[in-house]
Design an enzyme around this catalytic site. Structure first.
Site, PDB file in Angstrom:
ATOM      1  N   ASP A 168      19.526  16.397   9.377  1.00 33.74           N
ATOM      2  CA  ASP A 168      20.114  15.262   8.833  1.00 33.74           C
ATOM      3  C   ASP A 168      20.566  15.561   7.126  1.00 33.74           C
ATOM      4  OD1 ASP A 168      20.637  12.677   7.663  1.00 33.74           O
ATOM      5  OD2 ASP A 168      18.814  12.060   7.910  1.00 33.74           O
ATOM      6  N   ASP A 189      40.626  12.568   0.190  1.00 35.95           N
ATOM      7  CA  ASP A 189      41.585  13.362   0.794  1.00 35.95           C
ATOM      8  C   ASP A 189      41.467  14.767  -0.203  1.00 35.95           C
ATOM      9  OD1 ASP A 189      43.754  15.100   1.879  1.00 35.95           O
ATOM     10  OD2 ASP A 189      45.061  13.641   1.468  1.00 35.95           O
ATOM     11  N   GLU A 229      47.078  22.903   1.649  1.00 33.57           N
ATOM     12  CA  GLU A 229      47.332  22.105   2.808  1.00 33.57           C
ATOM     13  C   GLU A 229      48.439  20.792   2.415  1.00 33.57           C
ATOM     14  OE1 GLU A 229      46.724  18.516   5.574  1.00 33.57           O
ATOM     15  OE2 GLU A 229      46.668  18.605   3.591  1.00 33.57           O
ATOM     16  N   GLU A 230      48.283  20.360   1.353  1.00 30.41           N
ATOM     17  CA  GLU A 230      49.098  19.151   0.954  1.00 30.41           C
ATOM     18  C   GLU A 230      50.695  19.814   0.835  1.00 30.41           C
ATOM     19  OE1 GLU A 230      48.215  16.493   1.427  1.00 30.41           O
ATOM     20  OE2 GLU A 230      46.462  16.154   0.801  1.00 30.41           O
ATOM     21  N   HIS A 265      46.698   9.632  -1.105  1.00 27.28           N
ATOM     22  CA  HIS A 265      47.617  10.285  -1.884  1.00 27.28           C
ATOM     23  C   HIS A 265      48.135   9.371  -3.251  1.00 27.28           C
ATOM     24  CE1 HIS A 265      49.160  13.165   1.296  1.00 27.28           C
ATOM     25  NE2 HIS A 265      47.924  13.181   1.180  1.00 27.28           N
ATOM     26  N   ASP A 322      28.308   9.638   5.603  1.00 28.55           N
ATOM     27  CA  ASP A 322      27.038  10.152   5.953  1.00 28.55           C
ATOM     28  C   ASP A 322      26.996  10.458   7.330  1.00 28.55           C
ATOM     29  OD1 ASP A 322      24.323  10.347   6.206  1.00 28.55           O
ATOM     30  OD2 ASP A 322      23.642   8.402   6.127  1.00 28.55           O
ATOM     31  N   ASP A 326      26.692  14.148   9.035  1.00 25.54           N
ATOM     32  CA  ASP A 326      25.514  14.541  10.027  1.00 25.54           C
ATOM     33  C   ASP A 326      26.408  15.069  11.459  1.00 25.54           C
ATOM     34  OD1 ASP A 326      23.819  13.757   8.310  1.00 25.54           O
ATOM     35  OD2 ASP A 326      23.488  11.934   9.031  1.00 25.54           O
TER      36      ASP A 326
HETATM   37  N1  TRP Z   1      46.279  15.913   6.447  1.00 28.70           N
HETATM   38  C1  TRP Z   1      46.814  14.895   5.785  1.00 28.70           C
HETATM   39  C2  TRP Z   1      46.784  15.013   4.391  1.00 28.70           C
HETATM   40  O1  TRP Z   1      45.746  15.915   3.815  1.00 28.70           O
HETATM   41  C3  TRP Z   1      45.727  13.795   6.193  1.00 28.70           C
HETATM   42  C4  TRP Z   1      45.968  13.076   7.604  1.00 28.70           C
HETATM   43  C5  TRP Z   1      46.900  12.268   7.911  1.00 28.70           C
HETATM   44  C6  TRP Z   1      45.499  13.475   8.660  1.00 28.70           C
HETATM   45  N2  TRP Z   1      46.785  11.941   9.238  1.00 28.70           N
HETATM   46  C7  TRP Z   1      45.897  12.895   9.760  1.00 28.70           C
HETATM   47  C8  TRP Z   1      44.289  14.539   8.883  1.00 28.70           C
HETATM   48  C9  TRP Z   1      45.406  12.977  11.098  1.00 28.70           C
HETATM   49  C10 TRP Z   1      43.759  14.674  10.222  1.00 28.70           C
HETATM   50  C11 TRP Z   1      44.472  13.922  11.251  1.00 28.70           C
HETATM   51  O2  TRP Z   1      47.214  14.295   3.652  1.00 28.70           O
HETATM   52 ZN    ZN Z   2      46.413  14.687   1.729  1.00 28.84          ZN
END
Ligand code: TRP
Ligand code: ZN
Length: 317
Positions: free
Chosen positions: A43, A137, A171-172, A287, A302, A306
């Site tokens: 946990d 995010d 990623e963004e 965002h 949480d 888990d």
């Molecule tokens: N990846 C997106 C981001 O970082 C967030 C997001 C939007 C997302 N829709 C999603 C992530 C569906 C996983 C699944 O802004």
């Molecule tokens: Zn994002």
């Protein structure tokens, strides 16, 4: 919180007891689990996950308010996560790349041991957008993956498979870091990855419980966990191209993951089963500058943390 699938822990306890009876000895250290015994997943203390979020918030605050690709707050976030992993016994690697004229970094952490011909990966993006601190995010996924890795170390977990955790850069900007990682793998090393689990936004303030419906075995593992909690889930359908699992899926790696919702509105039916507010976004601060430590639902964080640990334990054994 509580252990959901009690049958799993009971079975392990029975195996341990049987081992004790077979050896006829109660002296000395606890017997090693028999081959095939599955250690119960821990946990994860949500306070620990939240402590990582507090640190990521402080890092953003001290670095112009964000942790975005190419900014000082990103590298400081990476240094924070790396130091925790190094102290816990991980073998960490920083992979550097360039995107939009700025240097980016992935962090990869290998847990020594296991069959390197079968690698289970779990990852999350560590960058925010420039608008804010990016705590839901994606501090949420980053902190939960970190705490899972630390729990592996605390437990002295020795899974059958080799475990690898990753924190992706940029990623963004379009899953730049994760795509760079997948593209840089040899065909042989790519084939060794038996699964990739992705965690992007798992503490949304008006949460839903979405499970990616990509690989059926991974999906079932997550669903089993939530069934044990009595929490209904929905299939995540919009995300195929929207997070770091996409490059893995495109390369033929089985993927799965969790998501608690972004800018889409929670429907009345979803509010009826999950609580929260219908007609409001899962994350109104998506965002935005208000994606701070105040933008987290602790229960969702949480449960999802888990579930992450449960999936790592179950899928690597
Ligand atoms: N990846 C997106 C981001 O970082 C967030 C997001 C939007 C997302 N829709 C999603 C992530 C569906 C996983 C699944 O802004
Ligand atoms: Zn994002």
């Amino acid at each position: 919180m509580k252990l959901p699938v009690s049958g799993r822990a009971t079975a392990t306890a029975v195996v341990a007891a049987a081992t004790l009876l077979a050896t006829g000895s109660i002296a000395g250290a606890a017997p090693a689990p028999e081959a095939g015994a599955i250690a119960a997943a821990p946990d994860l203390p949500v306070a620990n996950v939240k402590a990582h979020l507090t640190q990521l918030q402080s890092i953003a605050t001290a670095n112009g308010g964000n942790r975005a690709h190419g900014r000082t707050g990103y590298k400081a976030s990476l240094d924070y996560v790396k130091a925790k992993l190094d102290a816990a016994g991980y073998t960490t690697t920083i992979q550097q790349f360039t995107s939009s004229g700025r240097t980016g970094y992935n962090l990869v952490a290998d847990w020594p041991g296991g069959d390197t011909g079968q690698v289970l990966m779990a990852g999350s993006h560590l960058d925010s957008v420039t608008a804010g601190a990016g705590i839901n995010d994606n501090g949420s996924g980053s902190a939960a993956v970190l705490e899972t890795a630390l729990a592996v170390s605390r437990a002295g977990f020795h899974p059958t498979k080799h475990l690898r955790f990753a924190w992706w850069g940029a990623e963004e900007l379009g899953m730049v870091g994760s795509r760079y990682y997948v593209n840089s793998l040899s065909a042989a090393n790519r084939a060794r990855i038996s699964g990739y689990l992705n965690f992007d936004m798992i503490g949304s303030p008006n949460p839903g419980y979405f499970v990616y419906d990509d690989d059926p075995a991974i999906e079932k593992t997550f669903k089993d966990y939530f069934t044990g909690l009595g929490v209904p889930t929905e299939i995540e359908t919009e995300g195929d191209g929207r997070s770091d699992h996409a490059p893995f899926k495109n390369a033929g790696v089985p993927v799965g993951g969790l998501f608690s919702g972004a800018d889409y509105l929670k429907t009345a039916a979803q509010a009826a089963k999950w609580g929260g507010t219908a007609g409001r976004a899962f994350d109104r601060c998506y965002h935005s500058s208000c994606d701070t430590t105040a933008n987290i639902n602790d229960t969702a964080l949480d449960r999802n943390a888990d579930a992450l640990a449960y999936a790592v334990w179950t899928l690597s054994s």
